[in-house]
Write a protein that holds these residues in place. Structure first.
Motif, PDB file in Angstrom:
ATOM      1  N   GLU B 433     -46.996   1.141 -32.004  1.00 33.98           N
ATOM      2  CA  GLU B 433     -47.017   2.582 -32.282  1.00 33.98           C
ATOM      3  C   GLU B 433     -46.414   2.887 -33.650  1.00 33.98           C
ATOM      4  N   GLN B 434     -45.376   2.114 -34.028  1.00 30.89           N
ATOM      5  CA  GLN B 434     -44.802   2.294 -35.374  1.00 30.89           C
ATOM      6  C   GLN B 434     -45.816   1.920 -36.445  1.00 30.89           C
ATOM      7  N   PHE B 436     -49.093   1.893 -36.172  1.00 32.85           N
ATOM      8  CA  PHE B 436     -50.194   2.863 -36.192  1.00 32.85           C
ATOM      9  C   PHE B 436     -49.762   4.141 -36.901  1.00 32.85           C
ATOM     10  N   TYR B 437     -48.538   4.556 -36.644  1.00 33.28           N
ATOM     11  CA  TYR B 437     -48.020   5.770 -37.288  1.00 33.28           C
ATOM     12  C   TYR B 437     -48.066   5.627 -38.811  1.00 33.28           C
ATOM     13  N   CYS B 438     -47.572   4.488 -39.304  1.00 28.39           N
ATOM     14  CA  CYS B 438     -47.549   4.262 -40.756  1.00 28.39           C
ATOM     15  C   CYS B 438     -48.968   4.173 -41.315  1.00 28.39           C
ATOM     16  N   GLN B 439     -49.844   3.481 -40.581  1.00 28.67           N
ATOM     17  CA  GLN B 439     -51.225   3.353 -41.057  1.00 28.67           C
ATOM     18  C   GLN B 439     -51.909   4.713 -41.078  1.00 28.67           C
ATOM     19  N   LEU B 443     -50.677   3.860 -45.010  1.00 34.03           N
ATOM     20  CA  LEU B 443     -50.169   2.555 -45.435  1.00 34.03           C
ATOM     21  C   LEU B 443     -51.041   1.437 -44.868  1.00 34.03           C
ATOM     22  N   GLU B 445     -51.633  -2.245 -43.261  1.00 31.50           N
ATOM     23  CA  GLU B 445     -50.830  -2.858 -42.213  1.00 31.50           C
ATOM     24  C   GLU B 445     -49.677  -3.678 -42.806  1.00 31.50           C
ATOM     25  N   MET B 451     -42.382  -2.110 -44.595  1.00 30.30           N
ATOM     26  CA  MET B 451     -41.534  -0.927 -44.564  1.00 30.30           C
ATOM     27  C   MET B 451     -40.667  -0.911 -43.302  1.00 30.30           C
ATOM     28  N   ILE B 452     -41.276  -1.277 -42.180  1.00 34.70           N
ATOM     29  CA  ILE B 452     -40.525  -1.266 -40.917  1.00 34.70           C
ATOM     30  C   ILE B 452     -39.426  -2.339 -40.947  1.00 34.70           C
ATOM     31  N   GLY B 455     -36.657  -1.313 -43.211  1.00 34.04           N
ATOM     32  CA  GLY B 455     -35.867  -0.292 -42.524  1.00 34.04           C
ATOM     33  C   GLY B 455     -34.890  -0.923 -41.543  1.00 34.04           C
ATOM     34  N   PHE B 456     -35.375  -1.920 -40.840  1.00 36.71           N
ATOM     35  CA  PHE B 456     -34.560  -2.668 -39.871  1.00 36.71           C
ATOM     36  C   PHE B 456     -33.348  -3.314 -40.550  1.00 36.71           C
ATOM     37  N   LYS B 458     -31.854  -2.257 -43.300  1.00 34.25           N
ATOM     38  CA  LYS B 458     -31.197  -1.338 -44.229  1.00 34.25           C
ATOM     39  C   LYS B 458     -29.671  -1.403 -44.184  1.00 34.25           C
TER      40      LYS B 458
END
Lengths: 248, 485
Positions: B433-434, B436-439, B443, B445, B451-452, B455-456, B458
């Motif tokens: 879901e994360q 898909f949200y970004c795409q 963005l 894939e 990016m995810i 973020g993890f 950070k």
């Protein structure tokens, strides 16, 4: 802009959409209403390209192109936007950073120069006013720790920045209190344009008090059962979905 | 959106960007290890006799030790007699006085890696980063010395320190990681060839970030760096270590020792961005990285932080630790470890609380993809005099695909009832879901995964100095490159 013909969609072997037809033109605002489990969210997810849904037959033509042959990001670049029913949290990823990456990916695809941080921030600050989004939200992680209403506002804010041609709003009104609903609806109204089509999926007539639709569709049992103008929504409110079923 | 299988398959395709070999004549000892080899190394380094004896003592003890097997890693045992223990780039008898005297090919190598030494010097006033570049086993270029000398800071190759500052070296070398500490540390004591030495005098704040780039470049040559950093009372230093290695088919052994000594009111920040060659997608080649890193907060109110970003090595065995002796001393450990393909990492930290009101924080982020296996192994020990000691531990694991694994082994020993410990651990899979949200926001894939993941990480990247944070982001991106076909 979008022509859907005889769309059949299954999830995990179970058929959800059973021959749905729908045509949406630029400048129009459509409301899709219907009982729970009718396939409303399935429809918006299929249009946006979620791979958890199996299209077994039928076609989706967007601006003359076969939408089903495009990846989700390609659909986004072509102007398809989905305001999620349940916006997902992405810890550590800055809200503005995600949005900038999305905008610039689209611009790159269109052969435009990418916006630098300075130009982008001025766009973002202006658009944030549309939904009265506090500047502090811009630098927070995507949806992390946002209340339900803040998440929905953030979705419409993103829509404002991405300037889509076809915006699908999946239950954007659910979970909003009256004040938030007014603000979000106000933002959506400002985004109405002759070049843009908006599809609102909702359970409630009250959203339509704020955003007047050109068409109201009733989606039940995997098909559009009835189409009318805004008075149809009022009738639904009065009689409930059983009234539609009885009149099938 | 790709399925887990696709992500996993695509991740396997990444190639090692720093995979090239510089053709430089090396002055290399034949493979094998015995007392003569150690005498030879000591002689090449023109070491005093006490140093040779120290090495021999370590070697004799090492002979009685067994290679540890408790770590959750699986590899072909190293044949210690098949390794050459010394390799130096050929150069004039006296070390080069300026970069102009450095082998141009060497400089070229650094430039390929994005470490423009000339620029570094040129930009001295701007970036304030001093580079003590270690190429194979000998330091060939040291810059910014004068500025440091002015501040009274000693920053030099450890071989030089043994000759020029024998009293300091005698006092502190092996005082944190003794010769007999463990199998790999003992080996390092016997055969270390070079590394960095830093001494920050009382009350001095080091005027720039110190940085050393390590790079393995000679076939079958074990690398045994030795680093010793001392922050005297009230001193402060931030030290950055980064490394990449050229592509190889043979496994290369790397057994470094890093010792940090922190006295009253002093602080050391030690950051590592590590990118040793991890082996190909079948795990062939790649560095074996068996490192002993330990900090000793010897003084009251001493502070130390370890920040590491690990993307490399076939095998990682590494537990940067803090001994919190001084009252109110503080130890911190921030780690991001990325393992893909067949990489194996067993890493973590030890926080040994001995003094009163000591505090420690552990933030560990593990990312596994492909068939990689990763373990967090952490020990928090509260000694009987550690009144009101506190520890906070957070271990998060992110899995990409179905064939990788993440394991957490927290060990806790508490001998003082006033101590407080908190431990949080999470394991999550990168969410469809994360992605898909970004795409949906435009963005690709691959960009979405990057990016995810960033973020993890950070919380840890925020601890890195700015220059390194950028490099770390880039490294993670390179590591996950090819995640979309």
């Amino acid at each position: 802009m979008l022509v859907i013909k005889d769309l059949h969609v299954s999830v995990g072997g179970k058929e959800i959409l059973k021959g749905l037809n729908l045509t949406i033109n630029a400048g129009e605002v459509h409301a899709i209403m219907g009982p729970n489990g009718a396939g409303k969210s399935t429809l918006s997810n299929v249009i946006a390209g979620h791979d958890g849904y199996e299209v077994t037959s039928g076609s989706l033509t967007y601006k003359g192109e076969d939408l089903l042959a495009m990846k989700p990001e390609e659909r986004a670049w072509a102007g398809v936007f989905l305001a999620f029913q349940y916006p997902v949290e992405i810890p550590g990823v800055n809200n503005t950073y995600l949005l900038k990456a999305g905008v610039n990916a689209k611009r790159k695809h269109q052969g435009l120069t990418e916006l630098d941080a300075f130009d982008f921030m001025s766009v973002v600050k202006e658009k944030a006013k549309l939904v009265e989004l506090d500047a502090s939200f811009l630098s927070r992680s995507v949806n992390e720790g946002f209340s339900g209403g803040e998440k929905k506002r953030n979705e419409i804010f993103q829509m404002a920045v991405l300037e889509p041609d076809l915006a699908l709003l999946d239950e954007t009104d659910s979970g909003l209190d009256i004040d938030a609903l007014r603000i979000v609806a106000g933002g959506i109204n400002k985004l109405r344009s002759p070049d843009r089509a908006i599809v609102m999926i909702t359970h409630y007539q009250r959203l339509l008090d704020y955003i007047e639709p050109d068409f109201v569709h009733v989606l039940a049992e995997g098909k559009i059962q009835k189409t009318g103008d805004k008075s149809l929504a009022l009738k639904l409110e009065e009689h409930g979905y059983d009234w539609v079923k009885e009149n099938l | 959106m790709a399925s887990n299988e696709e992500i996993q398959e695509q991740l396997g395709k990444r190639e090692y960007e720093a995979g090239f070999v510089t053709d430089i004549e090396s002055d290399t000892l034949p493979p094998g290890l015995n007392e003569d080899v150690i005498r030879h190394i000591s002689a090449i380094k023109q070491e005093p006799e006490w140093m040779l004896n120290w090495r021999l003592e370590a070697y004799r003890h090492w002979l009685t030790m067994k290679e540890p097997t408790w770590a959750a890693v699986d590899y072909t045992p190293t044949d210690y007699q098949a390794i050459s223990y010394y390799s130096a780039p050929k150069s004039k008898d006296d070390g080069p006085e300026s970069l102009d005297e450095v082998d141009p090919k060497l400089l070229e190598t650094y430039e390929k890696l994005g470490i423009p030494l000339r620029e570094q010097e040129f930009l001295a006033g701007v970036t304030n980063v001093a580079v003590d570049a270690v190429f194979d086993s000998v330091s060939v270029a040291t810059t910014f010395k004068s500025k440091l000398t002015e501040a009274g800071v000693i920053f030099c190759p450890i071989s030089e320190a043994i000759r020029d500052y024998p009293e300091l070296v005698k006092q502190y070398l092996g005082s944190v990681v003794p010769q007999k500490d463990n199998f790999f540390a003992a080996l390092n004591c016997a055969v270390f060839t070079d590394g960095s030495f830093v001494y920050i005098p009382k009350g001095v704040r080091c005027p720039m970030e110190l940085s050393t780039y390590f790079r393995i470049n000679a076939l079958n040559t074990g690398q045994f760096e030795r680093t010793l950093i001392i922050a005297d009372e009230g001193a402060y230093v931030s030290y950055l270590e980064g490394c990449t290695a050229p592509m190889r088919d043979e496994n290369q052994l790397h057994a470094a020792v890093v010792e940090l000594v922190i006295l009253d009111d002093a602080e050391i920040k030690y950051a590592t961005v590590q990118n040793w060659y991890p082996g190909d997608e079948n795990g062939v080649g790649g560095i074996y990285n068996f490192v002993t890193k330990r900090a000793d907060c010897r003084g009251d109110r001493a502070k130390v932080s370890w920040t590491q970003v690990e993307t490399g090595s076939a095998i990682t065995w590494k537990y940067p630790s803090c001994i919190l002796q001084g009252d109110e001393s503080v130890g911190k450990f921030f780690s991001v470890a990325v393992t893909t393909n067949c990489q194996q990492a067993d890493t973590g930290t030890k926080m040994i609380h001995l003094g009163k009101n000591t505090k420690s924080t552990i933030i560990s982020k593990g990312i596994s993809a492909g068939r990689a296996q990763q373990s967090y192994r952490g020990l928090v020990r509260m000694g009987k005099n550690a009144e009101n000691a506190r520890n906070y531990t957070q271990c998060d694991s992110l899995l990409l695909g179905d064939a990788c694994g993440a394991h957490t082994f927290p060990y806790v020993e508490v001998k003082n009832a006033t101590a407080t410990l908190e431990h949080e651990a999470t394991t999550s899979k990168i969410g469809d879901e994360q992605l898909f949200y970004c795409q949906q926001r435009g963005l690709s894939e691959e960009d979405a995964v990057n990016m995810i993941v960033n973020g993890f990480c950070k919380d840890v990247f925020d601890e890195l100095p700015m220059e390194f944070a950028v490099e770390a982001n880039r490294l993670i991106e390179i590591s996950l490159e090819g995640s979309v076909g």
